[in-house]
Design a protein around this motif. Structure first.
Motif, PDB file in Angstrom:
ATOM      1  N   TYR A  53       0.886  -1.014   0.057  1.00  0.00           N
ATOM      2  CA  TYR A  53      -0.055  -0.141  -0.125  1.00  0.00           C
ATOM      3  C   TYR A  53       0.869   1.222   0.123  1.00  0.00           C
ATOM      4  O   TYR A  53       0.399   2.347  -0.391  1.00  0.00           O
ATOM      5  N   GLU A  54       2.052   1.109   0.359  1.00  0.00           N
ATOM      6  CA  GLU A  54       2.998   2.348   0.251  1.00  0.00           C
ATOM      7  C   GLU A  54       3.060   2.843  -1.008  1.00  0.00           C
ATOM      8  O   GLU A  54       3.560   4.000  -1.512  1.00  0.00           O
ATOM      9  N   ARG A  98      12.543  -8.383   3.826  1.00  0.00           N
ATOM     10  CA  ARG A  98      11.145  -8.511   4.301  1.00  0.00           C
ATOM     11  C   ARG A  98      11.010  -9.609   4.999  1.00  0.00           C
ATOM     12  O   ARG A  98      11.964 -10.478   5.183  1.00  0.00           O
ATOM     13  N   SER A 129       3.629 -10.490   6.814  1.00  0.00           N
ATOM     14  CA  SER A 129       4.897 -10.600   6.356  1.00  0.00           C
ATOM     15  C   SER A 129       5.326  -9.057   5.759  1.00  0.00           C
ATOM     16  O   SER A 129       5.096  -8.652   4.619  1.00  0.00           O
ATOM     17  N   LYS A 173       7.012  -5.955   4.576  1.00  0.00           N
ATOM     18  CA  LYS A 173       8.115  -5.536   3.518  1.00  0.00           C
ATOM     19  C   LYS A 173       8.810  -4.400   3.754  1.00  0.00           C
ATOM     20  O   LYS A 173       8.655  -3.611   4.739  1.00  0.00           O
TER      21      LYS A 173
END
Ligand code: MTE
Length: 324
Positions: A87-88, A230, A241, A243
């Protein structure tokens, strides 16, 4: 991830894009090019080469650890690197592959801190040299109902944990991802409370399956898959998980994780893959394998702990409906 917006109660359009229609046609073409055994098909090779040329990936040597190789067909590289949740770099699955080129992955420092006798700030090369790199083929099941099979490169996080000597107060490990607006366009959107934070209980973090990961498919991680480092936790839903990790902190209390803060009733701290515990808005009993199952394929059954039954002992005596 599927998000329920406070205002409109809807699922993001990006999440309902009928990719499967595209996949059905692709699957047919692929079957023409693939052998029955499902090895690297001609189309996969051709597609991957085209991708490689535009992205100049760097090779990463590792020895295959056959104790951690699932026999399922590997997800084609193209699918694993163009269908991402990061989402970044945007909330649409196709966005990270397009926008994550702006992420500068060197120099990169990971700070190991909190309840440890030997806190340390490590550059990427020092971190990667902490243990021999292994290739492991893991299934990854996303909470949204799709899965992939990816050859990751890394080593068990336990190697690092032992070296920094956690104190007796260390009960949990918290992972923090980079959140830099100048490199990550999605961080300007307040869809999550940045930075992305995830966490594990200490015994989960020490489990040999918990992989500190630097590469995939024989190469360093593409940015959209969480470069340069990650976590990969194959028995948990994919969002555990984290990242592009910049901090690993040992804590005495349970970390406040980004998705749990955003929607506590939907995303619990443990988030083990569990076909018997539905997400409040959809079933978790089955899944679709990206790059392999088309829209008309019957969904495959999801397995408890995503098939990694060796972790069951970590949760003995716990009510996994309560601790979802
Ligand atoms: N880590 C960060 N920092 N930001 C994210 O948006 N998405 C998570 C997880 N790690 C995410 C993240 C989710 S929902 C999944 S399913 C996996 O990454 C996807 O990893 P992949 O793109 O390599 O398949």
């Amino acid at each position: 991830m599927l998000i329920q917006r406070k205002s409109d109660n809807i699922i993001l359009p990006s999440e309902i894009t009928p990719r499967e229609f595209v996949d059905a046609r692709r699957q047919f073409l692929k079957q023409l090019a693939m052998g029955a055994a499902g090895g690297t098909g001609l189309l996969e090779m051709a597609g991957r080469q085209a991708f490689a040329q535009s992205d100049s990936p760097r090779k990463l040597a590792a020895t295959t650890n056959s104790s951690y190789v699932v026999m399922d067909n590997r997800t084609p590289y193209k699918d694993a690197t163009t269908y991402n949740n990061f989402y970044e770099f945007g909330t649409d699955k196709s966005e990270p592959a397009k926008t994550a080129g702006s992420l500068k992955t060197r120099p990169w420092t990971v700070s190991i801190e909190g309840e440890v006798s030997k806190p340390v700030k490590l550059d990427l090369d020092s971190l990667m040299k902490m243990a021999p790199l292994e290739e492991r083929i893991y299934r990854l099941r996303c909470v949204e109902g799709w899965s992939m099979v990816i050859p990751w490169i890394g080593f068990s996080l336990s190697n690092l944990i032992k070296k920094v000597e956690p104190t007796s107060n260390a009960k949990y490990v918290e992972f923090t991802s980079l959140a830099d607006r100048s490199q990550m366009p999605g961080v300007r959107d307040d869809v999550l409370n940045w930075p992305y934070v995830e966490g594990l209980r200490m015994d989960e973090a020490m489990h040999p399956l918990a992989l500190l990961t630097f590469g995939m498919y024989g190469e360093v991680l593409p940015n959209q898959n969480g470069a340069p480092v990650r976590m990969v936790l194959p028995w948990k839903y994919g969002f555990k998980s984290a990242k592009s990790i910049v901090r690993i902190r040992f804590t005495s209390s349970q970390p406040k994780t980004a998705w749990n803060l955003a929607a506590p009733h939907e995303y619990g701290f443990y988030s083990n893959v569990n076909p018997d515990v539905d997400h409040p808005r959809w079933s978790q009993a089955s899944e679709r394998r990206i790059g392999e199952d088309g829209y008309f394929t019957k969904k495959r059954k999801t397995l408890m702990f995503n098939g990694y039954s060796e972790v069951a002992g970590l949760y003995s005596g716990m009510d996994l409906r309560k601790y979802y």
